[in-house]
Design a protein around this motif. Structure first.
Motif, mmCIF file in Angstrom:
data_model
loop_
_atom_site.group_PDB
_atom_site.id
_atom_site.type_symbol
_atom_site.label_atom_id
_atom_site.label_comp_id
_atom_site.label_asym_id
_atom_site.label_seq_id
_atom_site.Cartn_x
_atom_site.Cartn_y
_atom_site.Cartn_z
ATOM 1 N N ALA A 85 2.676 -18.098 -12.323
ATOM 2 C CA ALA A 85 3.860 -17.513 -11.697
ATOM 3 C C ALA A 85 4.061 -16.080 -12.188
ATOM 4 N N CYS A 86 3.893 -15.849 -13.491
ATOM 5 C CA CYS A 86 4.053 -14.497 -14.043
ATOM 6 C C CYS A 86 3.012 -13.540 -13.471
ATOM 7 N N LEU A 87 1.762 -14.004 -13.378
ATOM 8 C CA LEU A 87 0.698 -13.162 -12.827
ATOM 9 C C LEU A 87 0.968 -12.829 -11.359
ATOM 10 N N LEU A 88 1.381 -13.846 -10.583
ATOM 11 C CA LEU A 88 1.621 -13.636 -9.159
ATOM 12 C C LEU A 88 2.821 -12.721 -8.930
ATOM 13 N N LEU A 89 3.894 -12.956 -9.681
ATOM 14 C CA LEU A 89 5.074 -12.097 -9.560
ATOM 15 C C LEU A 89 4.751 -10.664 -9.964
ATOM 16 N N GLY A 90 3.970 -10.518 -11.054
ATOM 17 C CA GLY A 90 3.591 -9.182 -11.500
ATOM 18 C C GLY A 90 2.730 -8.467 -10.478
ATOM 19 N N GLY A 91 1.730 -9.174 -9.930
ATOM 20 C CA GLY A 91 0.855 -8.568 -8.938
ATOM 21 C C GLY A 91 1.590 -8.183 -7.671
ATOM 22 N N ALA A 92 2.444 -9.092 -7.177
ATOM 23 C CA ALA A 92 3.200 -8.810 -5.952
ATOM 24 C C ALA A 92 4.182 -7.659 -6.169
ATOM 25 N N THR A 93 4.791 -7.613 -7.357
ATOM 26 C CA THR A 93 5.724 -6.523 -7.671
ATOM 27 C C THR A 93 5.016 -5.173 -7.641
ATOM 28 N N PHE A 94 3.814 -5.128 -8.229
ATOM 29 C CA PHE A 94 3.060 -3.863 -8.261
ATOM 30 C C PHE A 94 2.702 -3.410 -6.847
ATOM 31 N N ILE A 95 2.247 -4.345 -6.012
ATOM 32 C CA ILE A 95 1.882 -3.979 -4.636
ATOM 33 C C ILE A 95 3.105 -3.432 -3.899
ATOM 34 N N ALA A 96 4.237 -4.163 -3.991
ATOM 35 C CA ALA A 96 5.451 -3.735 -3.296
ATOM 36 C C ALA A 96 5.935 -2.383 -3.821
ATOM 37 N N PHE A 97 5.837 -2.184 -5.140
ATOM 38 C CA PHE A 97 6.259 -0.914 -5.749
ATOM 39 C C PHE A 97 5.429 0.244 -5.204
ATOM 40 N N MET A 98 4.114 0.049 -5.133
ATOM 41 C CA MET A 98 3.241 1.125 -4.647
ATOM 42 C C MET A 98 3.474 1.421 -3.162
ATOM 43 N N VAL A 99 3.764 0.370 -2.394
ATOM 44 C CA VAL A 99 4.073 0.584 -0.967
ATOM 45 C C VAL A 99 5.352 1.406 -0.827
ATOM 46 N N MET A 100 6.409 1.010 -1.545
ATOM 47 C CA MET A 100 7.688 1.723 -1.429
ATOM 48 C C MET A 100 7.604 3.127 -2.017
ATOM 49 N N LEU A 101 6.750 3.306 -3.026
ATOM 50 C CA LEU A 101 6.592 4.635 -3.633
ATOM 51 C C LEU A 101 6.116 5.651 -2.601
ATOM 52 N N LYS A 102 5.224 5.224 -1.728
ATOM 53 C CA LYS A 102 4.694 6.121 -0.693
ATOM 54 C C LYS A 102 5.806 6.630 0.214
ATOM 55 N N TYR A 103 6.839 5.808 0.420
ATOM 56 C CA TYR A 103 7.930 6.175 1.332
ATOM 57 C C TYR A 103 9.207 6.557 0.586
ATOM 58 N N GLY A 104 9.048 6.957 -0.683
ATOM 59 C CA GLY A 104 10.213 7.391 -1.452
ATOM 60 C C GLY A 104 11.248 6.306 -1.619
ATOM 61 N N PHE A 105 10.792 5.050 -1.648
ATOM 62 C CA PHE A 105 11.657 3.865 -1.783
ATOM 63 C C PHE A 105 12.695 3.788 -0.659
ATOM 64 N N SER A 106 12.274 4.252 0.516
ATOM 65 C CA SER A 106 13.134 4.191 1.698
ATOM 66 C C SER A 106 12.638 3.101 2.642
ATOM 67 N N PRO A 107 13.358 1.975 2.762
ATOM 68 C CA PRO A 107 12.957 0.941 3.719
ATOM 69 C C PRO A 107 12.869 1.484 5.139
ATOM 70 N N GLU A 108 13.788 2.392 5.472
ATOM 71 C CA GLU A 108 13.788 2.965 6.816
ATOM 72 C C GLU A 108 12.483 3.717 7.091
#
Length: 574
Positions: free
Chosen positions: A219-242
Motif C-alpha cells: 500500500a505504501c509503495l502504491l500510494l507513493g508511486g501514484a502520488t509521484f505520477i500525479a504530482f509530476m502531471v500537475m507540475l506540468k500545468y502549474g497545479f491547475s486542474p483547469e
C-alpha cells in the motif's frame, strides 16, 4: 488513430483487467497480449520486494504459534496498521490500471468507479466494523452464526466465501499472468506459477501477520508511486486542474479531427470527457451497479476478516477511518493519472504502435505515464509495484478461503467445536496449498477467457449472499436460522445464475448471438440482492419452529455483546 476505437478499446480493457466491479460491458480477453522485452529494472525491484517480504514472513512465522495468530495475527494489529492493510487489500493493481484506463478513455465518467468503491465504506463504518469485532473470532461466519444453529449457517457462509474467493482468485491469477507477460516479458504460465508459489509461502508460514505486512508495504509503495505520477502531471500545468482538463479536451478533439470527424463533431467528442453518459446507459443498470459496489464491499470475506486482527472495537473503527482515507486519496490520484495519460501518453509516438494504438493495450496507460514522468527506473518501480499488489491481494484471498474450510467447516461443523488449535492450523495450511495449486491451474486454464464476469460475479455474490445474511442476523431480531440459510443460498444461486444469463457471459463468453441473453443487464445485484433480503425475511417470518424461538430469544444477548463488547475479548481469544 480513431477516437471511437480508443474509447471502445479502453472500456473493454478497463472492464477486463479487473476493476473488481466492472460489470457494464464484456470486452475481449487479455490472452492476445504480446510478450514485451524483458524489463530487468522491474525484475530487480520486484526481487528486492520479494526478498524483503520473505524476511518479514520468516519473522512472522516465529510469532505464528496458534490458530488465533494464523488467522488474525493474535489481534495485535493497530488501527492505523490495519487501515493501511485494508487499503492494500482493496487497492488492486487492476484498480490502479483499470480506472486510469477508464478515465483516459471517457474522462469524468471513469470517476464513477472511484466514487463507487468508497460508497461501501460508510456502511462498514457505521453498521459493521464495531459489531464484527465484538461478535467475531476468525471469520464473518462467527458473526452470522452467533445466535443461530452453527452447522447450517457455517456451511452456507463457507460456501459463499469459497465461491467469492474462487472467482476473485482466478481473476487475479489471470490478470497477474497477463500483466507480467506485458511488464516483465515472462511467459504467462511462469508468471502465474511465481504468484501462486510466493502467495503460498506468505500464507503458509507467516499467516495473517505476514499477509498484513506485505499489504502494508504494498500500500505504501502504491500510494507513493501514484502520488509521484500525479504530482509530476500537475507540475506540468502549474497545479491547475483547469489547465490539465483543458489540455485533455484539446487533445481528444485533435484525435477526433485526425480520425476524419467534422470540426463540430470532433469538438463534441473532445468535450464529452468532461461529462457523464458513456458507461451507464439506463437507471436499472446504474442502481444495480451501485448496489454491487456498495454492498459487495461490505460482504467480501477477505475484507471482513481484517476486523478480527485488531484488539478492540475502537481500533476496528479506526481501521475503517484510515482505510477510507487512504482509498479515497488513491482513487483521486487515479483520476489525475487518467487525465495525465491523455496529455502525456496519447500525444507521444513512443507509446503508440504502428496502428496508433497504445502499446500493450489501454490498460498500460498508467505504466506508460510512469515512464513519461519518471523514466525507465520509475517504470521499473511501478511495474514491480503492480506485481506486488497482485501478490498481496491473492494472499489475503487465500487466507480467507483457508479459514472458511478449517475454522467454519472442519473445526465447527465436522469436529463440533472440539478441534484443537494445532489440528485446525494443520487443516488451514493444507487448504492453503490446495487453493494455491488450484489457483495456478485455473489461472493457466482460463488464460484466454474473458475474466470480467468472474470479478463482477465475486462482488455480486458478496453483495447478494454474504451481506444480507450478515446484515439481517445482526440487526433484525426476528431473523432465524432457516431464514438466513435459505435466503442466503437464494442470493448466492440467483447472483451466479443471472450473471451466466447476462450478456457478459451468455454472449461474450459462451459465444451466443448479440441480443440473445435471457437476462438483459450485466450486473445482477439489484435483483439478486433483493432476492436474498426477501428470502431471509420471508422464510424467517414463516418459521415457527422450536429453533426459531431460540434464535429470536438470543437477539438481546447478541445486541448487548455487539454494541458494548462485553465478553468479546474473552471469546475471541485475543
Amino acid at each position: 488513430m480513431s477516437a471511437r476505437t480508443t474509447l471502445r478499446g479502453a472500456a473493454c480493457i478497463a472492464t477486463l483487467v479487473a476493476l473488481p466491479t466492472v460489470v457494464l460491458a464484456a470486452g475481449g480477453d487479455l490472452g492476445t497480449a504480446e510478450k514485451q522485452p524483458t524489463n530487468w529494472t522491474a525484475i530487480t525491484m520486484f526481487a528486492l520486494f520479494v526478498v524483503g517480504t520473505l524476511f518479514i514472513t520468516k519473522w512472522a512465522a516465529s510469532k505464528t504459534k496458534s490458530a488465533a495468530d494464523f488467522y488474525t495475527a493474535g489481534g495485535g494489529i493497530t488501527g492505523f496498521q490495519n487501515g493501511l492493510a485494508i487499503a492494500g487489500d482493496y487497492m488492486s493493481a487492476a484498480s490502479f490500471l483499470g480506472i486510469s484506463a477508464a478515465v483516459m478513455a471517457s474522462g469524468y465518467d471513469g470517476l464513477i468507479y472511484s466514487i463507487g468503491f468508497l460508497v461501501g465504506w460508510p456502511v462498514i463504518t457505521f453498521l459493521m466494523a464495531e459489531r464484527l469485532r465484538n461478535l467475531g473470532k476468525f471469520t464473518f461466519a462467527d458473526v452470522a452464526a452467533f445466535r443461530f444453529a452453527q452447522t447450517p449457517v457455517r456451511i452456507f457462509a463457507a460456501s459463499g466465501t469459497l465461491v467469492v474467493v474462487a472467482f476473485y482468485l482466478i481473476a487475479q491469477m489471470v490478470g497477474a499472468g497477463q500483466l507480467i507477460k506485458l511488464l516483465f516479458g515472462l511467459d504467462y504460465w511462469i508468471a502465474v506459477a511465481i504468484v501462486g508459489g510466493l502467495m503460498m509461502v506468505y500464507v503458509l508460514f507467516g499467516g495473517m501477520t505476514a499477509t498484513t505486512w506485505v499489504q502494508i508495504i504494498k500500500a505504501c509503495l502504491l500510494l507513493g508511486g501514484a502520488t509521484f505520477i500525479a504530482f509530476m502531471v500537475m507540475l506540468k500545468y502549474g497545479f491547475s486542474p483547469e489547465g490539465l482538463f483543458g489540455s485533455a479536451v484539446e487533445i481528444k478533439t485533435q484525435i477526433a479531427t485526425e480520425a476524419g470527424d467534422a470540426p463540430d463533431v470532433a469538438a463534441q467528442k473532445g468535450f464529452s470527457i468532461m461529462g457523464p453518459g458513456t458507461f451507464i446507459k439506463d437507471p436499472i443498470s446504474a442502481i444495480s451497479f451501485g448496489m454491487a459496489l456498495m454492498f459487495g464491499t461490505a460482504g467480501l470475506p477477505h475484507i471482513l476478516m481484517r476486523f478480527f486482527t485488531v484488539p478492540s472495537a475502537k481500533e476496528a473503527r479506526k481501521s475503517v477511518m484510515w482505510a477510507t482515507g487512504w482509498i479515497g486519496y488513491f482513487y483521486l490520484l487515479t483520476f489525475i493519472i487518467g487525465f495525465g495519460a491523455i496529455t502525456f501518453v496519447l500525444t507521444d509516438p513512443a507509446f503508440l504502435d504502428a496502428k496508433g494504438a497504445l502499446i500493450g493495450g489501454n490498460n498500460m496507460a498508467a505504466v506508460h505515464l510512469a515512464k513519461a514522468v519518471g523514466g525507465n527506473v520509475f517504470l521499473g518501480f511501478i511495474s514491480a509495484v503492480a506485481f506486488a499488489t497482485i501478490l498481496a491481494v491473492v494472499a489475503g484471498l487465500t487466507l480467507s478461503g483457508a479459514s472458511a474450510v478449517s475454522h467454519d467447516l472442519y473445526s465447527t461443523v465436522i469436529k463440533a467445536g472440539k478441534a484443537d488449535s494445532a489440528s485446525e492450523l494443520r487443516v488451514s495450511r493444507i487448504t492453503t496449498v490446495a487453493l494455491g495449486v488450484l489457483a495456478v491451474l485455473l489461472g493457466i486454464v482460463f488464460e484466454k477467457q474473458n475474466i470480467a464476469f468472474m470479478v463482477s460475479l465475486a462482488f455480486a455474490i458478496a453483495a447478494s449472499a454474504n451481506f444480507p445474511v450478515l446484515f439481517m442476523s445482526v440487526l433484525w431480531k426476528d431473523c432465524t436460522t432457516r431464514g438466513a440459510v435459505i435466503g442466503g443460498f437464494l442470493g448466492l444461486i440467483s447472483s451466479v445464475g443471472l450473471t451466466v444469463l447476462s450478456p457478459s457471459v451468455w454472449e461474450a463468453t459462451l459465444g451466443n448471438p448479440v441480443g440473445s441473453a435471457p437476462f438483459p443487464y450485466t450486473s445482477p445485484a439489484l435483483f439478486s440482492v433483493t432476492i436474498g433480503f426477501v428470502g431471509i425475511w420471508l422464510f424467517s417470518a414463516l418459521d415457527h419452529s422450536a429453533r426459531a424461538r431460540i434464535d429470536r430469544a438470543g437477539f438481546a444477548a447478541q445486541q448487548v455483546r455487539s454494541e458494548t463488547g462485553i465478553g468479546a475479548s474473552e471469546a475471541s481469544g485475543h
